[in-house]
Motif scaffolding. Sequence first.
Motif, short mmCIF file in Angstrom:
data_model
loop_
_atom_site.label_atom_id
_atom_site.label_comp_id
_atom_site.label_asym_id
_atom_site.label_seq_id
_atom_site.Cartn_x
_atom_site.Cartn_y
_atom_site.Cartn_z
N UNK A 21 66.70 -9.37 -25.34
CA UNK A 21 66.37 -7.95 -25.25
C UNK A 21 65.15 -7.75 -24.35
N UNK A 22 64.17 -8.63 -24.48
CA UNK A 22 62.99 -8.55 -23.60
C UNK A 22 63.40 -8.76 -22.15
N UNK A 23 64.23 -9.78 -21.91
CA UNK A 23 64.67 -10.04 -20.54
C UNK A 23 65.47 -8.87 -19.98
N UNK A 24 66.36 -8.31 -20.78
CA UNK A 24 67.14 -7.16 -20.34
C UNK A 24 66.22 -5.99 -20.03
N UNK A 25 65.24 -5.76 -20.89
CA UNK A 25 64.29 -4.67 -20.66
C UNK A 25 63.53 -4.83 -19.36
N UNK A 26 63.12 -6.05 -19.07
CA UNK A 26 62.37 -6.30 -17.84
C UNK A 26 63.29 -6.20 -16.62
N UNK A 27 64.44 -6.85 -16.68
CA UNK A 27 65.30 -6.87 -15.50
C UNK A 27 65.97 -5.53 -15.24
N UNK A 28 66.54 -4.92 -16.27
CA UNK A 28 67.24 -3.65 -16.08
C UNK A 28 66.26 -2.48 -16.06
N UNK A 29 65.32 -2.50 -17.01
CA UNK A 29 64.37 -1.39 -17.11
C UNK A 29 63.43 -1.31 -15.92
N UNK A 30 62.71 -2.41 -15.67
CA UNK A 30 61.71 -2.39 -14.60
C UNK A 30 62.37 -2.44 -13.23
N UNK A 31 63.49 -3.13 -13.11
CA UNK A 31 64.13 -3.28 -11.80
C UNK A 31 65.03 -2.13 -11.42
N UNK A 33 65.84 1.15 -13.94
CA UNK A 33 65.54 2.45 -14.55
C UNK A 33 64.18 3.01 -14.13
N UNK A 34 63.15 2.16 -14.15
CA UNK A 34 61.79 2.63 -13.84
C UNK A 34 61.35 2.24 -12.44
N UNK A 35 62.30 1.92 -11.57
CA UNK A 35 61.99 1.48 -10.22
C UNK A 35 61.19 2.52 -9.44
N UNK A 36 61.60 3.76 -9.52
CA UNK A 36 60.91 4.81 -8.75
C UNK A 36 59.46 4.98 -9.20
N UNK A 37 59.22 4.90 -10.49
CA UNK A 37 57.86 5.03 -11.01
C UNK A 37 57.02 3.82 -10.59
N UNK A 38 57.62 2.64 -10.69
CA UNK A 38 56.88 1.41 -10.35
C UNK A 38 56.67 1.24 -8.86
N UNK A 39 57.47 1.91 -8.04
CA UNK A 39 57.31 1.79 -6.59
C UNK A 39 56.02 2.41 -6.08
N UNK A 40 55.35 3.21 -6.91
CA UNK A 40 54.06 3.77 -6.52
C UNK A 40 52.97 2.70 -6.51
N UNK A 47 56.51 -3.03 -3.01
CA UNK A 47 56.54 -2.09 -4.11
C UNK A 47 56.87 -2.85 -5.40
N UNK A 48 56.22 -2.46 -6.49
CA UNK A 48 56.36 -3.18 -7.76
C UNK A 48 57.79 -3.11 -8.29
N UNK A 49 58.48 -2.00 -8.13
CA UNK A 49 59.87 -1.91 -8.57
C UNK A 49 60.76 -2.89 -7.84
N UNK A 51 59.69 -5.68 -6.46
CA UNK A 51 59.27 -7.01 -6.88
C UNK A 51 59.94 -7.41 -8.19
N UNK A 52 59.97 -6.50 -9.17
CA UNK A 52 60.62 -6.80 -10.44
C UNK A 52 62.11 -7.03 -10.25
N UNK A 53 62.73 -6.25 -9.40
CA UNK A 53 64.18 -6.40 -9.19
C UNK A 53 64.48 -7.73 -8.51
N UNK A 54 63.62 -8.20 -7.63
CA UNK A 54 63.91 -9.41 -6.87
C UNK A 54 63.36 -10.68 -7.50
N UNK A 55 62.15 -10.63 -8.06
CA UNK A 55 61.51 -11.85 -8.53
C UNK A 55 61.02 -11.76 -9.97
N UNK A 56 60.53 -10.64 -10.36
CA UNK A 56 59.90 -10.51 -11.68
C UNK A 56 60.81 -10.87 -12.83
#
Length: 83
Positions: A21-31, A33-40, A47-49, A51-56
């Motif tokens: 669940x943690x891994x899903x939250x990080x990979x799907x959520x951060x990469x 769902x929240x990509x636009x917010x994290x891209x700031x 951009x952080x979004x 980064x999470x989608x590719x490596x995080x």
Amino acid sequence: MAKKAKAYWKENLRYLFILLTIWFGVSFGAGILFKDVLDDIKIGGFKLGFWFAQQGSMYVFVILIFIYVRLMNKLDKKYGYDS
């Protein structure tokens, strides 16, 4: 013995569910769902979004593997399955 094994596997599955669940939250959520917010936020010019989608999510997965190994070693000792 069967009751002990059943309790062992129940706890093992609980650990798996929590860690996946943690891994899903990080990979799907951060990469995704929240990509636009994290891209700031930018890290190393990226951009952080992105980064999470590719490596995080991969880094988090590897860390969760080590956490799972540690949890399973403790669980094995708790139920007497360690050698």
